[in-house]
Each structure stands twice: as structure tokens, then as C-alpha cells.
Design a protein around this motif. Structure first.
Motif, PDB file in Angstrom:
ATOM      1  N   GLN A 262       0.808  -1.220   0.000  1.00 44.44           N
ATOM      2  CA  GLN A 262       0.000   0.000   0.000  1.00 44.44           C
ATOM      3  C   GLN A 262       0.843   1.272   0.000  1.00 44.44           C
TER       4      GLN A 262
ATOM      5  N   THR B 266      -3.759  -1.695  -2.600  1.00 40.61           N
ATOM      6  CA  THR B 266      -4.264  -2.455  -1.462  1.00 40.61           C
ATOM      7  C   THR B 266      -5.008  -3.694  -1.945  1.00 40.61           C
TER       8      THR B 266
ATOM      9  N   THR C 244      -8.231  -5.859  -1.550  1.00 40.55           N
ATOM     10  CA  THR C 244      -9.601  -5.663  -1.055  1.00 40.55           C
ATOM     11  C   THR C 244     -10.408  -6.957  -0.995  1.00 40.55           C
TER      12      THR C 244
ATOM     13  N   ASP D 271       1.638  -8.584   5.844  1.00 43.70           N
ATOM     14  CA  ASP D 271       1.300  -7.169   6.027  1.00 43.70           C
ATOM     15  C   ASP D 271       1.634  -6.666   7.430  1.00 43.70           C
TER      16      ASP D 271
ATOM     17  N   PHE E  16      -2.033  -6.842  12.576  1.00 47.06           N
ATOM     18  CA  PHE E  16      -3.476  -6.654  12.476  1.00 47.06           C
ATOM     19  C   PHE E  16      -3.979  -7.054  11.087  1.00 47.06           C
ATOM     20  N   SER E  17      -3.261  -7.906  10.420  1.00 50.04           N
ATOM     21  CA  SER E  17      -3.436  -8.303   9.025  1.00 50.04           C
ATOM     22  C   SER E  17      -4.888  -8.379   8.550  1.00 50.04           C
ATOM     23  N   THR E  18      -5.250  -7.476   7.646  1.00 45.58           N
ATOM     24  CA  THR E  18      -6.579  -7.537   7.034  1.00 45.58           C
ATOM     25  C   THR E  18      -6.662  -8.738   6.091  1.00 45.58           C
ATOM     26  N   THR E  19      -5.530  -9.118   5.526  1.00 43.69           N
ATOM     27  CA  THR E  19      -5.506 -10.281   4.640  1.00 43.69           C
ATOM     28  C   THR E  19      -5.851 -11.548   5.407  1.00 43.69           C
ATOM     29  N   ARG E  20      -5.269 -11.698   6.580  1.00 46.19           N
ATOM     30  CA  ARG E  20      -5.565 -12.859   7.434  1.00 46.19           C
ATOM     31  C   ARG E  20      -7.044 -12.878   7.826  1.00 46.19           C
ATOM     32  N   LYS E  21      -7.567 -11.699   8.144  1.00 42.46           N
ATOM     33  CA  LYS E  21      -8.975 -11.612   8.519  1.00 42.46           C
ATOM     34  C   LYS E  21      -9.889 -11.982   7.349  1.00 42.46           C
ATOM     35  N   MET E  22      -9.513 -11.571   6.129  1.00 42.19           N
ATOM     36  CA  MET E  22     -10.307 -11.929   4.951  1.00 42.19           C
ATOM     37  C   MET E  22     -10.413 -13.441   4.786  1.00 42.19           C
TER      38      MET E  22
END
Length: 398
Positions: free
Chosen positions: A33, A136, A138, A166, A169-175
Motif C-alpha cells: 500500500q 491495497t 480488497t 502485512d 493486524f493483518s486484514t488479509t488474514r482476517k479476509m
């Protein structure tokens, strides 16, 4: 867009993973990003990374170590742990680890720069790594045969494997629906560089006070004045840290000098100040279907045991080996068996110290009378128990 591996995040760990895999014939896309200029020319962020012997070896293999100037590598000869106002300390010397030093201290931004330069060299030589900046992720989709990510600009990248590198707080992991054990300590750490009258003898301090935690990370002398120089790390509740960060330089200098009980003599602020919240993270899984995590996305450590980036490099080494072995044997690089071996090995490498770190922070940052007594007893006993001191030295050297 078609590729073999998508790495989400171009921090030091993501860049090191891409460098480790470059030249293998695998096509790699790194999505970041930040802008290209921010990656090419990272700025000082206050963080000094304590590198183990193993980490230094991995960095040498990846071509990072020789890109770091000797003056930017500070030798770590010993470590001391203090409790309260006592002058007695648990001391771990380099000789206990069987090396001429426990490890080295290198600034985070210097490592980031070296990692990017090493990757750029690999990109030029092998032509199989693409870096997408100011972009990013998404969305993510995976199935038994393929995976893909969608970016903010609308680009879809299809791959065999997605790797999250990342952040904790990885948003990728959360996805991917992977939950994580998260511990918010309700505190923040302020980091900066300061010069001081008394020498540090290349010894790191961890000073558990009754209402604060102080760390001193020994750096090479200040290049402009040749004064003794260290990185100072102060941990306090977030509100108190915010107030301290706003102090004028002279007030700040006097405040820190007093917190160190003038054990270092007069101190001077010689850098910008940076504040970071203290949160540790350990996911329930390191992998998913055609998906893996490395770096802080896999293990986000409390800095008290200084193993965050070291675990990141261990993860890079382990995951790279599994991927390259699979490719060499004509196997699917994202097969459940391949990723499962990575997860098992990385969990064994990280879980014990993660739990030990949780124990240390629970006991040594607790100001109650029983906790004070317990840690005083533990430090005195540890000072007399040579196998324990050798075990700590082994952990510090990696």
C-alpha cells in the motif's frame, strides 16, 4: 494477471520472502500500500531491531547483510535485567552463548532499505518479481486449484499461493477468516535515540520499574559528537506516553534522565520520538487453503524478548524451504501437506517463546506487592542458576 505467488506487504519480511524465492523460476507479485518512494527511501521510525546470530546468517544468505554499513550495525555484547530500584541485575554475557557477541542492533529502516535493495538486485537478475506499490488488497478467493486477490484499483491477480506479510493486524488474514489470540496491554512504548555521559559497554538494559518499563539498546557512538549513544524505549499507559511525547526537547531530556535515575549521567535527545501501542498477536492458524502468513501476520510479539523480526526471518526461511522443495519435486507449492509442514515447524519455533514472553510481561510489569516479590526472587535465583542463563543466551543468539 497470472502469477505463482502473491505476497501481500513489502515490509522487511515480505521483501525478504520475495528475495528468498527469486531466481527459483516462480513468478512473484508483491502488493504494497505504500508508494515506491517510501519503500526505496524508508525513514527513521525509532525502532532498533535486535538480530540473533541465526538472523544475521539468513540476512547474509539473502544478500542483505553486506548492504548494511558496519557503522549501522551495533554489537550486542551482553544484556542486563533490573528490578525496581535495585542495582543488582541478572546479566547474560556473550560468552554464555559461545559467540563473540549475542547479536547486533540494526535500525528497522536500515533493514528495510537493505531488503529492498537486495530484492531489486534479484529482480534485475532474474526478472521474476513484480512490485505493485500504492495498491491495497480488497478481496481474496481460494479453492482447491487456484487463489486470487482483488486490489483497490480493480486488478485481479490469480496465483497458486497467497502469503500475508502485512502486519499483526493483518486484514488479509482476517479476509481468510483466521482468528487470532490478541493481547492489548493497554500501554504504549516511546522510542528515540539519546546520547549520555556514561558508557553502555554494548550492554542492553531491561529495567522493570514499579510503574514503568525502561529499555536501553546500545548503539555505536554518535557520528557527529562521538558521544555514547543508545536507543531508549519507555513503556507507560498510553495517555502518559502521549503527554511525554509532547514535551519540549529540554523537558523531555530531563524527564528521561530522571527516569533512568541518572545512572547514565546527563542525557540528550538526538532523534525524533515515535510511539507504538503494545499488542501481541498469535493466530489460531498460520495457514489456510492456498494461504500462509509470515512475519507479524503470523506472530506479533511483545518487544520485551526482542524476537519479533527474528521470528519473521525464521518464518521466511521455513516457508521458502517448503515451497522450493515442493517445486523441486514437482509438487503443488500450495498443497495442504506443504503448508501444513510450514505451520507445524513455525509453531514449534515460536509458540514456547511467545508463551514465555506472555508470562514475563504478566509478572514483570505487574506492580502489586506479590508480583514485585516474585520477580525479585526469580531474578536472584536465575542469577545463580547457570543452565537458565545459558538458555537465555541461546535464545538471544538464536
Amino acid at each position: 494477471m497470472e502469477t505463482d505467488i502473491v505476497i501481500v506487504g513489502a515490509g522487511p519480511v515480505g521483501l525478504c520472502l520475495a528475495r528468498s524465492l527469486s531466481g527459483s523460476g516462480l513468478r512473484i507479485v508483491v502488493v504494497e500500500q505504500q508508494s515506491l518512494d517510501e519503500i526505496e527511501n524508508p525513514k527513521f521510525d525509532g525502532r532498533e531491531i535486535a538480530l540473533t546470530q541465526r538472523s544475521a546468517r539468513i540476512m547474509q544468505q539473502l544478500g542483505l547483510w553486506d548492504r548494511i554499513e558496519p557503522d549501522d550495525r551495533s554489537q550486542l555484547s551482553a544484556a542486563k535485567v533490573f528490578n525496581g530500584s535495585s542495582l543488582n541485575a541478572l546479566e547474560i554475557g556473550h560468552e554464555l552463548g559461545g559467540h563473540s557477541e549475542l547479536g547486533w542492533l540494526v535500525s528497522n529502516y536500515v533493514i528495510r532499505k537493505a531488503a529492498y535493495d537486495a530484492l531489486r538486485g534479484g529482480m534485475t537478475e532474474n526478472g521474476n518479481v513484480t512490485l505493485l506499490t500504492s495498491e491495497t488488497v480488497t478481496g481474496i478467493k481460494t479453492d482447491s486449484t487456484r487463489a486470487s486477490v482483488t486490489t483497490g484499483s480493480g486488478l485481479t491477480i490469480s496465483a497458486s499461493l497467497i502469503v500475508a506479510a502485512d502486519n499483526r493486524f493483518s486484514t488479509t488474514r482476517k479476509m481468510m477468516g483466521i482468528s487470532a489470540e490478541m493481547r492489548d496491554f493497554g500501554k504504549s512504548m516511546l522510542v528515540c535515540r539519546m546520547t549520555h555521559d556514561e558508557p553502555h559497554h554494548h550492554t542492553a538494559w531491561e529495567w522493570f520499574g514499579y510503574d514503568q518499563t525502561l529499555a536501553l539498546l546500545p548503539l555505536n557512538p554518535d557520528p557527529s559528537t562521538n558521544a555514547h549513544r543508545s536507543s531508549v524505549v519507555l513503556t507507560l499507559p498510553g495517555r502518559e506516553i502521549a503527554d511525554l511525547a509532547r514535551l519540549a526537547p529540554e523537558e523531555f531530556r530531563m524527564n528521561i534522565e530522571q527516569r533512568f535515575a541518572r545512572r547514565l549521567g546527563s542525557m540528550e535527545l538526538v532523534s525524533t520520538r515515535h510511539v507504538y501501542p503494545l499488542v501481541s498477536v498469535y493466530p489460531g492458524r498460520f495457514v489456510g487453503q492456498r494461504f500462509a502468513t509470515v512475519g507479524d501476520a503470523a506472530v506479533g510479539m511483545h518487544p520485551v524478548t526482542a524476537h519479533g523480526f527474528n521470528f519473521g526471518l525464521v518464518g521466511v526461511e521455513t516457508l521458502s524451504k517448503e515451497i522450493l522443495d515442493a517445486r523441486l519435486n514437482g509438487l503443488d507449492i500450495a498443497a495442504d501437506s506443504v503448508l501444513g509442514r510450514y505451520e507445524s515447524r513455525h509453531r514449534r519455533a515460536t509458540r514456547p517463546l511467545y508463551l514465555a514472553t506472555r508470562f514475563i510481561t504478566d509478572v514483570f510489569t505487574n506492580s502489586t506487592a506479590p508480583a514485585r516479590l516474585a520477580r525479585d526472587v526469580m531474578l536472584r535465583a536465575a542469577s545463580l542458576f547457570m543452565p537458565f542463563r545459558k538458555a537465555v543466551a541461546a535464545s538471544l543468539t538464536g
